[in-house]
Enzyme design. Structure first.
Site, mmCIF file in Angstrom:
data_model
loop_
_atom_site.group_PDB
_atom_site.id
_atom_site.type_symbol
_atom_site.label_atom_id
_atom_site.label_comp_id
_atom_site.label_asym_id
_atom_site.label_seq_id
_atom_site.Cartn_x
_atom_site.Cartn_y
_atom_site.Cartn_z
ATOM 1 N N LYS A 54 -4.016 30.870 54.767
ATOM 2 C CA LYS A 54 -2.597 30.709 54.425
ATOM 3 C C LYS A 54 -1.727 30.952 55.650
ATOM 4 O O LYS A 54 -0.849 30.167 55.980
ATOM 5 C CB LYS A 54 -2.196 31.699 53.318
ATOM 6 C CG LYS A 54 -2.682 31.379 51.940
ATOM 7 C CD LYS A 54 -1.911 30.295 51.243
ATOM 8 C CE LYS A 54 -2.521 28.929 51.289
ATOM 9 N NZ LYS A 54 -3.872 28.633 51.025
ATOM 10 N N CYS A 76 -2.248 9.556 53.430
ATOM 11 C CA CYS A 76 -1.293 8.465 53.178
ATOM 12 C C CYS A 76 -0.828 8.441 51.718
ATOM 13 O O CYS A 76 -1.562 8.783 50.817
ATOM 14 C CB CYS A 76 -1.949 7.124 53.488
ATOM 15 S SG CYS A 76 -2.531 7.025 55.165
ATOM 16 N N ARG A 117 2.222 14.893 50.663
ATOM 17 C CA ARG A 117 0.831 14.552 50.994
ATOM 18 C C ARG A 117 0.579 14.656 52.494
ATOM 19 O O ARG A 117 -0.554 14.686 52.936
ATOM 20 C CB ARG A 117 0.485 13.141 50.505
ATOM 21 C CG ARG A 117 0.489 12.966 48.994
ATOM 22 C CD ARG A 117 0.392 11.515 48.594
ATOM 23 N NE ARG A 117 -0.844 10.903 49.008
ATOM 24 C CZ ARG A 117 -1.971 10.880 48.252
ATOM 25 N NH1 ARG A 117 -1.957 11.459 47.073
ATOM 26 N NH2 ARG A 117 -3.076 10.311 48.682
ATOM 27 N N GLU A 152 -9.056 33.773 52.634
ATOM 28 C CA GLU A 152 -7.998 32.928 52.056
ATOM 29 C C GLU A 152 -6.640 33.347 52.607
ATOM 30 O O GLU A 152 -5.837 32.499 53.019
ATOM 31 C CB GLU A 152 -8.017 33.011 50.538
ATOM 32 C CG GLU A 152 -6.865 32.344 49.824
ATOM 33 C CD GLU A 152 -6.629 30.887 50.232
ATOM 34 O OE1 GLU A 152 -7.543 30.263 50.812
ATOM 35 O OE2 GLU A 152 -5.508 30.400 50.015
ATOM 36 N N TRP A 204 -0.519 8.873 57.395
ATOM 37 C CA TRP A 204 -1.067 10.031 58.108
ATOM 38 C C TRP A 204 -2.066 9.425 59.088
ATOM 39 O O TRP A 204 -3.107 8.899 58.685
ATOM 40 C CB TRP A 204 -1.747 10.970 57.115
ATOM 41 C CG TRP A 204 -2.177 12.279 57.675
ATOM 42 C CD1 TRP A 204 -1.389 13.366 57.929
ATOM 43 C CD2 TRP A 204 -3.502 12.660 58.065
ATOM 44 N NE1 TRP A 204 -2.144 14.402 58.422
ATOM 45 C CE2 TRP A 204 -3.437 13.994 58.537
ATOM 46 C CE3 TRP A 204 -4.732 12.016 58.059
ATOM 47 C CZ2 TRP A 204 -4.552 14.693 58.977
ATOM 48 C CZ3 TRP A 204 -5.845 12.708 58.501
ATOM 49 C CH2 TRP A 204 -5.750 14.023 58.957
ATOM 50 N N GLU A 221 -2.134 28.235 58.334
ATOM 51 C CA GLU A 221 -1.606 26.923 57.917
ATOM 52 C C GLU A 221 -0.101 26.830 58.074
ATOM 53 O O GLU A 221 0.431 25.802 58.479
ATOM 54 C CB GLU A 221 -1.872 26.732 56.427
ATOM 55 C CG GLU A 221 -3.220 26.287 56.017
ATOM 56 C CD GLU A 221 -3.195 25.907 54.545
ATOM 57 O OE1 GLU A 221 -3.111 24.713 54.273
ATOM 58 O OE2 GLU A 221 -3.253 26.817 53.714
ATOM 59 N N ASN A 231 -4.621 3.021 52.066
ATOM 60 C CA ASN A 231 -4.976 4.435 52.214
ATOM 61 C C ASN A 231 -6.496 4.491 52.297
ATOM 62 O O ASN A 231 -7.189 3.912 51.461
ATOM 63 C CB ASN A 231 -4.479 5.250 51.010
ATOM 64 C CG ASN A 231 -4.842 6.720 51.141
ATOM 65 O OD1 ASN A 231 -5.184 7.184 52.231
ATOM 66 N ND2 ASN A 231 -4.782 7.450 50.048
ATOM 67 N N GLY A 232 -7.012 5.149 53.336
ATOM 68 C CA GLY A 232 -8.468 5.276 53.485
ATOM 69 C C GLY A 232 -8.865 4.960 54.914
ATOM 70 O O GLY A 232 -8.025 4.923 55.818
ATOM 71 N N LYS A 277 -1.765 17.258 52.158
ATOM 72 C CA LYS A 277 -2.073 17.968 50.915
ATOM 73 C C LYS A 277 -3.406 17.504 50.341
ATOM 74 O O LYS A 277 -4.144 18.287 49.756
ATOM 75 C CB LYS A 277 -0.965 17.709 49.873
ATOM 76 C CG LYS A 277 -1.193 18.405 48.549
ATOM 77 C CD LYS A 277 -1.167 19.913 48.690
ATOM 78 C CE LYS A 277 -1.410 20.617 47.376
ATOM 79 N NZ LYS A 277 -1.552 22.079 47.550
HETATM 80 C C1 AGP Z 1 -5.135 24.910 51.155
HETATM 81 O O1 AGP Z 1 -4.031 25.751 51.483
HETATM 82 C C2 AGP Z 1 -5.299 23.778 52.113
HETATM 83 N N1 AGP Z 1 -4.152 22.967 52.081
HETATM 84 C C3 AGP Z 1 -6.618 23.051 52.036
HETATM 85 O O2 AGP Z 1 -7.565 23.927 52.583
HETATM 86 C C4 AGP Z 1 -7.125 22.623 50.636
HETATM 87 O O3 AGP Z 1 -7.481 23.750 49.885
HETATM 88 C C5 AGP Z 1 -8.380 21.778 50.838
HETATM 89 O O4 AGP Z 1 -8.023 20.624 51.563
HETATM 90 C C6 AGP Z 1 -9.043 21.362 49.520
HETATM 91 O O5 AGP Z 1 -8.154 20.559 48.786
HETATM 92 P P1 AGP Z 1 -8.498 20.278 47.230
HETATM 93 O O6 AGP Z 1 -8.460 21.618 46.551
HETATM 94 O O7 AGP Z 1 -7.437 19.344 46.759
HETATM 95 O O8 AGP Z 1 -9.873 19.668 47.194
#
Ligand code: AGP
Length: 606
Positions: A483, A2, A27, A479, A76, A486, A100-101, A601
């Site tokens: 990517k 959120c 976000r 990694e 969200w 996602e 938010n929460g 995000k």
């Molecule tokens: C990364 O591409 C993702 N969006 C997600 O895995 C992200 O790395 C993870 O949520 C951790 O977020 P942070 O680095 O803000 O803690």
């Protein structure tokens, strides 16, 4: 997660709120809304809907622009589906609220305070609004304190009371709120991205304090009624750096920005050719006194930790674990005062990581965090912080944050190796010189991105896909695979290539493309055998290979030659290539690359 915005001042309140919500879209959300004080009545107008901010603009028209006071929210969904009714703001009686929460005990509160009749949504947030209205007797601060004392869980509450015009109230636990007052008025938000258009200075609302935000003043009160001065911080982002600068998507812009992001991260941390953390206030004792290291993170940040783990084992020969933050507290971790915990997080707000850090500190560990967002919750919870200077990362898929986290780990490992007598000064300087080559090597990959776009065509139609490699290549591909998952929604699985023949190779068919990484000299021959195993079963293989290892393979596989670096640094060019692969697949599929479905995000719910 959120997004929250609040504004009170002399600008057009509707425009300010809607523009700010657009800045918070990254976000991740599925509905949006705003509430504004009515011009000449002690009422608020609430305008909200499932959908995007652009849909909200359509329904929230205004005859004329007017100054005023209002709050906004991008939701969200957690409790309750995606619907107009479940969108925020929620208005109950004289209270209008966004949240938010997660309020874990909202069902008990409905029962204990008989709130059912006041509710029109399925959300925990509306329960907070109803409880607050129940306690409200004309004194906002007291009512907020009373309400918060009944809540269990995490919350950032931002509230307007209809009979307190021009003032926005806020209180929080874990979920972040930043605020400022400038000549345009008073403003608060879930994160800096929405504020930095207004100001270069801000403060974080401390937990369990009440903020009263007016157009020309702020008042912070702790729960004992004591007034507290806000601790102002400086926004160190260029205002235009949070725009797309002509790229179709933030993700492409942020991939392209990586060479200068790496430079910004390391330039002030190398003195006389040696790694130097004096600007961060990180003492060598942190590195020499620890017996073991525990890295805690989620997602991409965790994958950066896996690369660090390989470096720590091969160079420092130390015990090191990489813990998934969401599992950490439930896995009986062996943590004590001899453990150096390193938390890695781009946002510094990931609640799994934040709670894990608190747990580790309760167990006596010292905590260093590697963070991109200054003043964030995890940074404030840590004993020491090393900031990656990646600048604002807006795309949900993390790219420059990841490679700048790696750059910090290279500096840490070099510093530890030297301070623990493993590297001589010359060896340390040679290691750092290789790190300093990273930007130019990344530029070479970026210059050849058209070839990667062609590679992307090979996997565009795939439903399932394997990424295979050994050792550091496996970590690189974990990694790269995240990517691709996602942003393109292809079910991609990174696998240690030596493990395939113990089961998963059963899934290899002509319809299962395979992406391989071959960057480590000592692993090449075995990796090639594994690649030939899948190719002989019909897989179409694309190989990302260290240039000096590619000789003689051109005719056998589709290759992308990665510019040479020392083996332990090959993750840098390889990561940029795999980020581009994911980006091109997603953009060629016509997806919204920056805002993938279901993703946020910043994950501020456990
Ligand atoms: C990364 O591409 C993702 N969006 C997600 O895995 C992200 O790395 C993870 O949520 C951790 O977020 P942070 O680095 O803000 O803690």
């Amino acid at each position: 997660m959120c997004g929250i915005i609040g504004y009170t001042g002399n600008e057009d309140v509707r425009e300010v709120l809607l523009d700010a919500l657009e800045l918070l879209e990254y976000r991740g959300y599925d509905s949006a809304g705003i509430a504004m004080e009515e011009e000449d009545a002690q009422e608020t107008t609430v305008c909200k809907c499932a959908g995007r901010v652009r849909d909200l603009r359509q329904i929230c028209t205004a005859e004329k622009s007017r100054r005023g006071c209002g709050i906004g929210h991008t939701r969200w969904a957690t409790h309750g589906g995606v619907s107009d009714a479940n969108a925020h703001p929620h208005r109950v009686g004289r209270v209008t609220l966004v949240h938010n929460g997660i309020i874990e005990n909202y069902r008990e509160l409905i029962r204990d305070y008989e709130l059912e009749g006041a509710l029109h949504s399925e959300t925990d947030s509306e329960v907070a609004a109803a409880l607050l209205d129940r306690f409200y007797d004309g004194e906002p601060v007291e009512a907020l304190k009373q309400t918060v004392s009944k809540l269990k869980g995490t919350f950032a509450l931002v509230v307007m009371f209809s009979d307190h015009r021009g003032v926005i109230y806020s209180t929080r636990n874990v979920s972040p709120i930043v605020a400022t007052v400038s000549k345009q008025g008073g403003m608060l938000a879930s994160d800096l991205t929405a504020l930095c258009r207004f100001t270069s200075r801000y403060f974080v609302v401390p937990e369990y304090h009440v903020l009263e935000l007016r157009e020309d003043s702020v008042k912070l009160t702790d729960f004992d009624g004591k007034t507290v001065e806000p601790e102002y911080l400086k926004v160190d982002w260029e205002l235009n750096s949070s725009g797309k600068n002509g790229y179709p998507f933030y993700m492409e812009k942020e991939i392209m920005e990586q060479p200068e992001a790496i430079i910004r991260t390391i330039e002030n941390r190398v003195k006389g050719g040696m790694p130097d953390f004096s600007m961060d206030g990180v003492p060598d004792s942190l590195f020499t006194d620890c017996e073991r290291i525990c890295i805690i993170a989620c997602g991409t940040a965790m994958h950066a930790g896996l690369v660090a783990q390989a470096l720590v084992k091969s160079i420092l020969h130390m015990h090191i674990e990489v813990e998934m933050a969401s599992e950490f507290m439930y896995s009986d971790p062996v943590i004590d005062s001899g453990t150096l915990v390193i938390a890695v997080s781009q946002s510094g707000e990931t609640i799994d990581t934040l709670e894990a850090v608190k747990y580790a500190k309760r167990r006596g560990a010292r905590c260093l965090s590697v963070i991109n967002v200054k003043g964030s919750s995890i940074a404030r919870e840590s004993d020491y912080v090393i900031y990656t200077n990646a600048g604002p990362e807006i795309a949900v898929a993390s790219t420059k944050a990841y490679t700048t986290q790696l750059a910090v780990f290279y500096l840490i490992v070099a510093r530890m190796a030297h301070s623990r007598g493993i590297f001589s000064a010359e060896e340390t300087q040679s290691f750092i010189r290789e790190l300093q080559r990273t930007p130019e090597v990344m530029e070479k990959v970026l210059k050849n991105r058209r070839d990667i776009h062609l590679m992307a065509k090979k996997v565009l139609g795939a439903k399932d896909l394997f990424m295979i490699g050994r050792g550091l290549d496996h970590s690189i591909l974990l990694e790269g695979s995240l990517k691709l998952k996602e942003v393109s929604y292809i079910h991609s699985e990174a696998y240690a290539s030596g493990e395939l023949k113990h089961g998963p190779i059963a899934l290899i068919t002509a319809d299962t493309p395979v992406v391989a990484a071959v960057t480590q000299d000592k692993l090449m021959s075995k990796e090639l055998s594994n690649i030939r195993e899948v190719a002989s079963r019909g897989a179409d293989v694309a190989v990302f290979i260290k240039e000096s290892l590619a000789k003689g393979l051109e005719g056998e596989f589709a290759l992308f030659a990665l510019p040479d670096m020392r083996n332990e640094f090959m993750v840098m060019p390889a990561s940029v290539a795999l980020q581009l692969l994911a980006y091109y697949v997603s953009s060629d599929k016509g997806f919204d690359v920056d805002k993938p479905r279901n993703l946020a995000k910043v994950v501020t719910v456990e």
